[in-house]
Write a protein that holds these residues in place. Structure first.
Motif, PDB file in Angstrom:
ATOM      1  N   MET A  82     -19.286  49.869-114.979  1.00 20.99           N
ATOM      2  CA  MET A  82     -19.590  50.687-113.812  1.00 20.99           C
ATOM      3  C   MET A  82     -20.206  51.983-114.321  1.00 20.99           C
ATOM      4  SD  MET A  82     -18.830  53.537-111.804  1.00 20.99           S
ATOM      5  CE  MET A  82     -17.361  54.150-112.540  1.00 20.99           C
ATOM      6  N   PHE A  83     -21.291  52.419-113.681  1.00 20.64           N
ATOM      7  CA  PHE A  83     -21.877  53.699-114.041  1.00 20.64           C
ATOM      8  C   PHE A  83     -21.870  54.620-112.833  1.00 20.64           C
ATOM      9  CE2 PHE A  83     -25.456  51.373-112.349  1.00 20.64           C
ATOM     10  CZ  PHE A  83     -26.181  52.323-111.651  1.00 20.64           C
ATOM     11  N   ASP A  84     -21.647  55.877-113.100  1.00 13.33           N
ATOM     12  CA  ASP A  84     -21.687  56.908-112.062  1.00 13.33           C
ATOM     13  C   ASP A  84     -22.880  57.796-112.378  1.00 13.33           C
ATOM     14  OD1 ASP A  84     -21.388  59.178-110.460  1.00 13.33           O
ATOM     15  OD2 ASP A  84     -19.204  59.139-110.600  1.00 13.33           O
ATOM     16  N   ALA A  85     -23.981  57.548-111.699  1.00 11.91           N
ATOM     17  CA  ALA A  85     -25.221  58.273-111.982  1.00 11.91           C
ATOM     18  C   ALA A  85     -25.095  59.765-111.689  1.00 11.91           C
ATOM     19  CB  ALA A  85     -26.369  57.679-111.183  1.00 11.91           C
ATOM     20  N   ARG A  86     -24.280  60.131-110.735  1.00 10.94           N
ATOM     21  CA  ARG A  86     -24.134  61.548-110.390  1.00 10.94           C
ATOM     22  C   ARG A  86     -23.338  62.314-111.432  1.00 10.94           C
ATOM     23  NH1 ARG A  86     -23.047  60.409-104.180  1.00 10.94           N
ATOM     24  NH2 ARG A  86     -25.215  60.330-103.520  1.00 10.94           N
ATOM     25  N   ARG A  87     -22.259  61.728-111.897  1.00  8.97           N
ATOM     26  CA  ARG A  87     -21.396  62.419-112.864  1.00  8.97           C
ATOM     27  C   ARG A  87     -21.686  62.037-114.306  1.00  8.97           C
ATOM     28  NH1 ARG A  87     -16.504  60.748-109.495  1.00  8.97           N
ATOM     29  NH2 ARG A  87     -16.925  61.892-107.594  1.00  8.97           N
ATOM     30  N   GLY A  88     -22.454  60.971-114.470  1.00  2.00           N
ATOM     31  CA  GLY A  88     -22.808  60.552-115.825  1.00  2.00           C
ATOM     32  C   GLY A  88     -21.734  59.778-116.548  1.00  2.00           C
ATOM     33  N   GLY A  89     -20.783  59.209-115.833  1.00  2.00           N
ATOM     34  CA  GLY A  89     -19.702  58.477-116.477  1.00  2.00           C
ATOM     35  C   GLY A  89     -19.879  56.976-116.415  1.00  2.00           C
ATOM     36  N   ILE A  90     -19.138  56.286-117.267  1.00  2.00           N
ATOM     37  CA  ILE A  90     -19.089  54.833-117.232  1.00  2.00           C
ATOM     38  C   ILE A  90     -17.634  54.394-117.322  1.00  2.00           C
ATOM     39  CG2 ILE A  90     -21.385  54.523-118.233  1.00  2.00           C
ATOM     40  CD1 ILE A  90     -19.991  53.733-120.857  1.00  2.00           C
ATOM     41  N   GLU A  91     -17.350  53.202-116.778  1.00  2.00           N
ATOM     42  CA  GLU A  91     -16.012  52.612-116.850  1.00  2.00           C
ATOM     43  C   GLU A  91     -16.149  51.114-117.045  1.00  2.00           C
ATOM     44  OE1 GLU A  91     -13.629  53.448-113.412  1.00  2.00           O
ATOM     45  OE2 GLU A  91     -14.112  55.581-113.478  1.00  2.00           O
ATOM     46  N   PRO A  92     -15.287  50.533-117.870  1.00  2.00           N
ATOM     47  CA  PRO A  92     -15.332  49.082-118.050  1.00  2.00           C
ATOM     48  C   PRO A  92     -14.871  48.369-116.791  1.00  2.00           C
ATOM     49  CG  PRO A  92     -13.451  50.017-119.206  1.00  2.00           C
ATOM     50  CD  PRO A  92     -14.233  51.166-118.661  1.00  2.00           C
ATOM     51  N   ARG A  93     -15.495  47.231-116.500  1.00  2.00           N
ATOM     52  CA  ARG A  93     -15.111  46.422-115.351  1.00  2.00           C
ATOM     53  C   ARG A  93     -14.623  45.029-115.760  1.00  2.00           C
ATOM     54  NH1 ARG A  93     -13.776  50.249-112.695  1.00  2.00           N
ATOM     55  NH2 ARG A  93     -15.133  51.217-111.173  1.00  2.00           N
ATOM     56  N   ASN A  94     -14.643  44.749-117.064  1.00  2.27           N
ATOM     57  CA  ASN A  94     -14.021  43.529-117.582  1.00  2.27           C
ATOM     58  C   ASN A  94     -13.551  43.829-119.010  1.00  2.27           C
ATOM     59  OD1 ASN A  94     -16.559  43.498-118.858  1.00  2.27           O
ATOM     60  ND2 ASN A  94     -16.777  41.285-118.737  1.00  2.27           N
ATOM     61  N   GLN A  95     -12.795  42.907-119.579  1.00  4.19           N
ATOM     62  CA  GLN A  95     -12.189  43.138-120.895  1.00  4.19           C
ATOM     63  C   GLN A  95     -13.230  43.372-121.992  1.00  4.19           C
ATOM     64  OE1 GLN A  95      -8.895  43.616-121.585  1.00  4.19           O
ATOM     65  NE2 GLN A  95      -8.793  43.613-119.360  1.00  4.19           N
ATOM     66  N   LEU A  96     -14.317  42.650-121.933  1.00  5.29           N
ATOM     67  CA  LEU A  96     -15.363  42.783-122.953  1.00  5.29           C
ATOM     68  C   LEU A  96     -15.990  44.172-122.968  1.00  5.29           C
ATOM     69  CD1 LEU A  96     -16.159  40.313-124.696  1.00  5.29           C
ATOM     70  CD2 LEU A  96     -18.301  40.336-123.456  1.00  5.29           C
ATOM     71  N   ALA A  97     -15.957  44.864-121.840  1.00  6.23           N
ATOM     72  CA  ALA A  97     -16.592  46.180-121.740  1.00  6.23           C
ATOM     73  C   ALA A  97     -15.737  47.310-122.314  1.00  6.23           C
ATOM     74  CB  ALA A  97     -16.930  46.477-120.277  1.00  6.23           C
ATOM     75  N   PHE A  98     -14.426  47.106-122.470  1.00  8.03           N
ATOM     76  CA  PHE A  98     -13.566  48.188-122.951  1.00  8.03           C
ATOM     77  C   PHE A  98     -13.995  48.753-124.298  1.00  8.03           C
ATOM     78  CE2 PHE A  98     -10.788  46.995-119.522  1.00  8.03           C
ATOM     79  CZ  PHE A  98     -10.183  48.196-119.181  1.00  8.03           C
TER      80      PHE A  98
END
Length: 107
Positions: A82-98
């Motif tokens: 998941m990306f937050d274009a406004r704040r510039g953050g990212i978060e994993p949405r599945n185990q492989l992304a962590f």
């Protein structure tokens, strides 16, 4: 992808843009800024891209990820982020992304 340590990231143009949105020497990525969650059709599209290309697959999405899509992405080797274009953050949405998100260096 630059923040994931991929300085050679390129935005796809021309015929490449019909298949992916971003690519680097290590990853090919789809970027989906639509409302809702990542579902199986987007995971399947990313899996087909990776199968024909050989690089690791990423899906960047501005929302969540349905549980069945997250499990299928893990099974197929696709990282959902998941990306937050406004704040510039990212978060994993599945185990492989962590681990990928942990290596991220935001400005």
């Amino acid at each position: 992808m630059l923040y994931l340590g991929q300085p050679d990231t390129v935005e796809a143009t021309g015929t490449a843009a019909t298949v992916c949105d971003l690519y680097s020497s290590r990853y090919v990525a789809l970027v989906d800024n639509s409302r809702g969650n990542i579902g199986l059709p987007l995971v399947d599209r990313a899996a087909a891209l990776v199968a024909s290309d050989g690089r690791k697959g990423l899906i960047f999405h501005s929302g969540g990820c349905l549980p069945d899509a997250a499990m299928e992405a893990d099974r197929l080797g696709i990282a959902a982020i998941m990306f937050d274009a406004r704040r510039g953050g990212i978060e994993p949405r599945n185990q492989l992304a962590f681990p990928i998100c942990r290596s991220c260096v935001l400005p």
